[in-house]
Structure formats: C-alpha cells, structure tokens
Write a protein that holds these residues in place. Sequence first.
Motif, PDB file in Angstrom:
ATOM      1  N   LEU A 160      48.342  11.995 -38.744  1.00  0.00           N
ATOM      2  CA  LEU A 160      49.304  11.828 -39.837  1.00  0.00           C
ATOM      3  C   LEU A 160      49.313  10.391 -40.330  1.00  0.00           C
ATOM      4  CD1 LEU A 160      51.577  12.900 -41.631  1.00  0.00           C
ATOM      5  CD2 LEU A 160      53.177  12.441 -39.749  1.00  0.00           C
ATOM      6  N   ALA A 161      49.186   9.440 -39.413  1.00  0.00           N
ATOM      7  CA  ALA A 161      49.125   8.027 -39.809  1.00  0.00           C
ATOM      8  C   ALA A 161      47.936   7.764 -40.722  1.00  0.00           C
ATOM      9  CB  ALA A 161      49.039   7.148 -38.558  1.00  0.00           C
ATOM     10  N   LEU A 229      54.336  -0.435 -43.959  1.00  0.00           N
ATOM     11  CA  LEU A 229      53.216   0.479 -43.714  1.00  0.00           C
ATOM     12  C   LEU A 229      52.642   0.240 -42.320  1.00  0.00           C
ATOM     13  CD1 LEU A 229      51.286   2.651 -44.683  1.00  0.00           C
ATOM     14  CD2 LEU A 229      49.906   0.869 -45.775  1.00  0.00           C
ATOM     15  N   VAL A 230      52.521  -1.019 -41.924  1.00  0.00           N
ATOM     16  CA  VAL A 230      52.023  -1.336 -40.582  1.00  0.00           C
ATOM     17  C   VAL A 230      52.987  -0.797 -39.526  1.00  0.00           C
ATOM     18  CG1 VAL A 230      51.524  -3.205 -38.963  1.00  0.00           C
ATOM     19  CG2 VAL A 230      50.706  -3.351 -41.314  1.00  0.00           C
ATOM     20  N   ASP A 231      54.298  -0.976 -39.742  1.00  0.00           N
ATOM     21  CA  ASP A 231      55.287  -0.430 -38.803  1.00  0.00           C
ATOM     22  C   ASP A 231      55.158   1.083 -38.689  1.00  0.00           C
ATOM     23  OD1 ASP A 231      56.325  -2.900 -38.207  1.00  0.00           O
ATOM     24  OD2 ASP A 231      58.016  -2.759 -39.598  1.00  0.00           O
ATOM     25  N   THR A 232      54.902   1.739 -39.816  1.00  0.00           N
ATOM     26  CA  THR A 232      54.716   3.195 -39.805  1.00  0.00           C
ATOM     27  C   THR A 232      53.482   3.575 -39.004  1.00  0.00           C
ATOM     28  OG1 THR A 232      55.759   3.367 -41.993  1.00  0.00           O
ATOM     29  CG2 THR A 232      54.457   5.243 -41.248  1.00  0.00           C
ATOM     30  N   MET A 233      52.393   2.849 -39.208  1.00  0.00           N
ATOM     31  CA  MET A 233      51.163   3.137 -38.473  1.00  0.00           C
ATOM     32  C   MET A 233      51.374   2.968 -36.965  1.00  0.00           C
ATOM     33  SD  MET A 233      48.913   3.995 -40.733  1.00  0.00           S
ATOM     34  CE  MET A 233      50.336   4.726 -41.552  1.00  0.00           C
ATOM     35  N   ARG A 234      52.013   1.880 -36.575  1.00  0.00           N
ATOM     36  CA  ARG A 234      52.216   1.638 -35.145  1.00  0.00           C
ATOM     37  C   ARG A 234      53.176   2.662 -34.549  1.00  0.00           C
ATOM     38  NH1 ARG A 234      52.330  -4.742 -36.222  1.00  0.00           N
ATOM     39  NH2 ARG A 234      50.093  -5.135 -35.926  1.00  0.00           N
ATOM     40  N   GLY A 235      54.201   3.033 -35.304  1.00  0.00           N
ATOM     41  CA  GLY A 235      55.127   4.032 -34.796  1.00  0.00           C
ATOM     42  C   GLY A 235      54.460   5.374 -34.584  1.00  0.00           C
ATOM     43  N   LEU A 236      53.611   5.773 -35.525  1.00  0.00           N
ATOM     44  CA  LEU A 236      52.943   7.068 -35.418  1.00  0.00           C
ATOM     45  C   LEU A 236      51.820   7.051 -34.386  1.00  0.00           C
ATOM     46  CD1 LEU A 236      52.761   8.028 -39.207  1.00  0.00           C
ATOM     47  CD2 LEU A 236      54.122   9.169 -37.456  1.00  0.00           C
ATOM     48  N   LEU A 246      58.759   4.561 -42.584  1.00  0.00           N
ATOM     49  CA  LEU A 246      58.081   5.605 -43.342  1.00  0.00           C
ATOM     50  C   LEU A 246      58.799   5.855 -44.662  1.00  0.00           C
ATOM     51  CD1 LEU A 246      55.980   7.810 -43.692  1.00  0.00           C
ATOM     52  CD2 LEU A 246      57.424   9.330 -42.318  1.00  0.00           C
ATOM     53  N   LEU A 247      60.121   5.891 -44.631  1.00  0.00           N
ATOM     54  CA  LEU A 247      60.883   6.107 -45.869  1.00  0.00           C
ATOM     55  C   LEU A 247      60.643   4.981 -46.863  1.00  0.00           C
ATOM     56  CD1 LEU A 247      62.979   7.728 -47.461  1.00  0.00           C
ATOM     57  CD2 LEU A 247      64.778   6.434 -46.277  1.00  0.00           C
ATOM     58  N   ILE A 248      60.667   3.743 -46.380  1.00  0.00           N
ATOM     59  CA  ILE A 248      60.431   2.596 -47.270  1.00  0.00           C
ATOM     60  C   ILE A 248      59.006   2.636 -47.826  1.00  0.00           C
ATOM     61  CG2 ILE A 248      60.297   0.078 -47.385  1.00  0.00           C
ATOM     62  CD1 ILE A 248      62.527  -0.027 -45.299  1.00  0.00           C
ATOM     63  N   THR A 249      58.055   3.019 -46.990  1.00  0.00           N
ATOM     64  CA  THR A 249      56.669   3.134 -47.444  1.00  0.00           C
ATOM     65  C   THR A 249      56.530   4.192 -48.527  1.00  0.00           C
ATOM     66  OG1 THR A 249      55.801   2.429 -45.292  1.00  0.00           O
ATOM     67  CG2 THR A 249      54.318   3.682 -46.714  1.00  0.00           C
ATOM     68  N   LEU A 250      57.174   5.334 -48.356  1.00  0.00           N
ATOM     69  CA  LEU A 250      57.113   6.396 -49.369  1.00  0.00           C
ATOM     70  C   LEU A 250      57.733   5.942 -50.684  1.00  0.00           C
ATOM     71  CD1 LEU A 250      57.998   9.529 -47.199  1.00  0.00           C
ATOM     72  CD2 LEU A 250      55.755   8.862 -48.072  1.00  0.00           C
ATOM     73  N   VAL A 251      58.829   5.175 -50.591  1.00  0.00           N
ATOM     74  CA  VAL A 251      59.459   4.647 -51.808  1.00  0.00           C
ATOM     75  C   VAL A 251      58.506   3.703 -52.534  1.00  0.00           C
ATOM     76  CG1 VAL A 251      61.324   3.179 -52.683  1.00  0.00           C
ATOM     77  CG2 VAL A 251      61.823   4.943 -50.982  1.00  0.00           C
ATOM     78  N   TRP A 252      57.828   2.836 -51.784  1.00  0.00           N
ATOM     79  CA  TRP A 252      56.845   1.935 -52.376  1.00  0.00           C
ATOM     80  C   TRP A 252      55.704   2.712 -53.032  1.00  0.00           C
ATOM     81  CZ3 TRP A 252      56.493  -2.923 -53.881  1.00  0.00           C
ATOM     82  CH2 TRP A 252      57.385  -3.869 -53.359  1.00  0.00           C
ATOM     83  N   MET A 253      55.232   3.754 -52.383  1.00  0.00           N
ATOM     84  CA  MET A 253      54.138   4.551 -52.935  1.00  0.00           C
ATOM     85  C   MET A 253      54.544   5.191 -54.264  1.00  0.00           C
ATOM     86  SD  MET A 253      52.891   6.232 -49.322  1.00  0.00           S
ATOM     87  CE  MET A 253      52.097   7.629 -50.107  1.00  0.00           C
TER      88      MET A 253
END
Length: 272
Positions: A160-161, A229-236, A246-253
């Motif tokens: 998923l990451a 995005l890096v925090d999301t990758m490390r978390g996943l 992940l929510l902040i990354t989706l908002v940016w996207m």
Amino acid sequence: MSAATTLEVPAHAGHRSRPFAWVQQSLTLAWRNIIRIRQNPEALADVTFQPIIFLVLFLFVFGGAIAQGAGWRDYLPFLLPGLLVQTVVFSTMGTGVALNDDFAKGVFDRFRSLPIARIAPLVGAVLGDAVRYSLSIVILMGTGFALGFRFGNGVGYGLLALVIVLAFALSMCWIWVWLGLSLKTAQGVQGIAFLVMFPLTFGSNVFVKTDTLPGFLQAFVKVNPVKYLVDTMRGLMLGGPIQKPLLITLVWMIGLVAVFAPLAIRAYRRRT
C-alpha cells in the motif's frame, strides 16, 4: 520510424460526443510514450541507476555520520522509505522536460491535427511516465531487499505504501507538466525543478528525524508535504502513526491536481 510518426488514433476516438472518449485517447498516447521509452532506453538512466547510487551513497558513505554512529543495517530501515520518496519525487520532473522537448520537436503539431480531446496528450504523458516511476520504485526496493530491508508492518501495508508514493508522484508531476508547457527550454524546466526538489527533499525528514534539525528548519519541515509522505511510508512499511500523515498527504495530492492540472491545460491551450 519514431513513435510520434507511427501514432494512430482510432477514427472513432475523435468524436467528442462519446462519453469518456478522452480516456481511450489518453491511453493511446500513454502507449506512445511507453514505446518511446523502449526505443530510447538511455532515458531511463535517472530511474535505474540513480536509486541505487543514492542508496549506496547515503547508506554506506554518509550513513554512519548521519545515523550518529549506528551501523548501516540499523540505518537502512529508517533511510529506505525516505529515499523512496526522494527518488520518486525527483523522477517526476522528467515529465515536464519530455513535454517541453516534444513541443520543441513539433510533436504536438501532429497531435493538434488529430481529432482528440485537448487533455488527452497531457494525461497520456502523465500515465506513460507512471512506468518510469514504477521502475524506480521496483529497482530501489529490490536493492533494499538485497541489503536486508524487510517490511516490518506486513507485506500488505508495505505494498500500500508503494501505491501511495506512486499516486503522489502522479499528482506532483502536474507541476512539471505546467512548467514544461510554460517555459521555453527543457534546460529551464530542469533548472527550476532542481531548485524546488532539493529544498523539498533534503529539507525534510528523509535522512534524519525532524527533532534533530535546527528550529528554523523544523518550521519548514512541518509544512513540507514530503515530510508527511515520508511519515506515511515509514508508518506503513515499519509500523507507527499512519492516519494523520496519510490524511495530510491525500490533501496535498488532491490540492496539487486541483491547482496544477487546470494550469497545465490552460498553458497547453495557449501553446496550441
């Protein structure tokens, strides 16, 4: 014969009254970009050799100093998710450079004579470059696995990451599509891209934890989309907080596409 001259769009593709005809046209043009990659494999140098060079460089040359004396095996799990983001983010600028080069060579004059939707060449360029982004992900992860990296949070979350970082790249590349259509030369696009990419990636938590940075730089990192995005990758990949980054990354996207896709379409209309 080049891919541009052999491109054929089905006759029915030009009927703009057909719902979603632009989707088929975009896929046709995406395939044209993939064929061009096959005919010009040296264009893949940045997404094949660069990930390996960066991983080896930062893991073995700088890793000991950056990781404050920890061994490279301890630093690898922290480094790889961040380096994955950096590698894919850097790859996105190739979309704008290639579009600018196509305009300079007159390829888009050919597109203008075809009965296709205006957005189709742009979407096709983005989708075609998804192959480049995917290749850089596969090569970097393959190298990481060879060195001993493993998903600490399960294979499902790890995959998923990879999907999320690819989706972020497809969102971010609209910036370079817009600049590729707005600037006069490919060198200009590349120069501005590097000016933007280096602060975004090196001024982030890709290589070190945010709390180890000076205060003024921490303030920048906390509004940097690369950080989340890096925090999301490390978390996943490794385990840890996922929902907020992940929510902040989706908002940016969503924001990147909402802002820069219309700007790119407007710039395309001005040039054609």
